[in-house]
Design an enzyme around this catalytic site. Structure first.
Site, PDB file in Angstrom:
ATOM      1  N   GLY A 108      48.450  64.266  59.136  1.00  0.00           N
ATOM      2  CA  GLY A 108      48.614  62.712  59.600  1.00  0.00           C
ATOM      3  C   GLY A 108      48.121  62.399  60.885  1.00  0.00           C
ATOM      4  N   THR A 111      45.388  59.943  61.041  1.00  0.00           N
ATOM      5  CA  THR A 111      45.752  58.450  60.472  1.00  0.00           C
ATOM      6  C   THR A 111      46.539  57.747  61.504  1.00  0.00           C
ATOM      7  OG1 THR A 111      45.990  59.246  58.182  1.00  0.00           O
ATOM      8  CG2 THR A 111      47.360  57.352  58.550  1.00  0.00           C
ATOM      9  N   ILE A 142      36.344  59.830  54.459  1.00  0.00           N
ATOM     10  CA  ILE A 142      35.945  58.875  53.619  1.00  0.00           C
ATOM     11  C   ILE A 142      37.233  58.292  52.878  1.00  0.00           C
ATOM     12  CG2 ILE A 142      35.019  57.899  51.690  1.00  0.00           C
ATOM     13  CD1 ILE A 142      32.465  59.842  52.138  1.00  0.00           C
ATOM     14  N   TYR A 145      39.479  56.814  55.578  1.00  0.00           N
ATOM     15  CA  TYR A 145      38.860  55.231  55.967  1.00  0.00           C
ATOM     16  C   TYR A 145      39.418  54.306  54.682  1.00  0.00           C
ATOM     17  CZ  TYR A 145      36.196  57.799  59.292  1.00  0.00           C
ATOM     18  OH  TYR A 145      35.765  58.662  60.390  1.00  0.00           O
TER      19      TYR A 145
END
Length: 184
Positions: A108, A111, A142, A145
């Site tokens: 994570g 993120t 990808i 995003y």
């Protein structure tokens, strides 16, 4: 440590200024040909002097912001978040982001870094749109995003040469309004 209200996960990374002491890590990453291929960078080895010149140029360019992704209490640099080619009239910037050491690419951190950087770009810099290019074979990027509500806006066919072949680049973007709507 910050806490992201949406995910309720304690933040393990923090975005902050890159310092001269971070340049040895950046030099190592710039000379990692696998990393260069995944982030659409030219796979040409860099010297200490070239990285120092790049850092000086980037630091003095008012149309870009370079932030380090730092890990834990030790504030170890593990990656970079960069807003480039900022158009202050149209309020648009290109995003470049990566985490260098493989051991930090899961869990994570990407993120968390992206959320912090997007908040900074949209709220502090008042950008309206942040866009990026990603190699079509970089499926983890990808997926990240898309999870942050970036939308595909275009495809650059056979646009990037790496590892002996040409690759497509996907152009993705996120507007401030879409980002704010997704946070609700």
């Amino acid at each position: 440590m910050m806490q992201d209200n949406k995910s309720k996960i304690r933040t393990t990374v923090e975005l902050s200024a890159v310092s001269v002491s971070d340049l040895s890590s950046i030099l190592q990453w710039r000379n990692d040909l696998d990393l260069a291929a995944s982030m659409t960078a030219t796979p040409i080895p860099s010297t200490v002097q070239q990285v120092e010149a790049w850092y000086a140029s980037t630091s003095n360019d008012r149309n870009q912001v370079l932030l380090g992704i730092h890990q834990g209490e030790s504030k170890q640099l593990i990656g970079l978040f960069r807003l480039m080619y900022i158009d202050w009239i149209s309020r648009v910037a290109e995003l470049g982001v990566y985490i260098g050491p493989r051991q930090f690419r899961n869990g994570g951190r990407g993120t968390q870094a992206m959320l912090q950087g997007l908040h900074y770009g949209f709220e502090s810099l008042n950008l309206n749109k942040i866009w990026l290019r990603v190699i079509s074979t970089n499926l983890p990027a990808i997926k990240l995003y898309k999870s942050l509500h970036f939308e595909e806006e275009g495809l650059l066919k056979n646009h990037f040469f790496a590892k002996g072949q040409y690759h497509d680049l996907i152009v993705m973007a996120l507007t401030k309004q879409r980002f704010l709507d997704s946070a609700r």
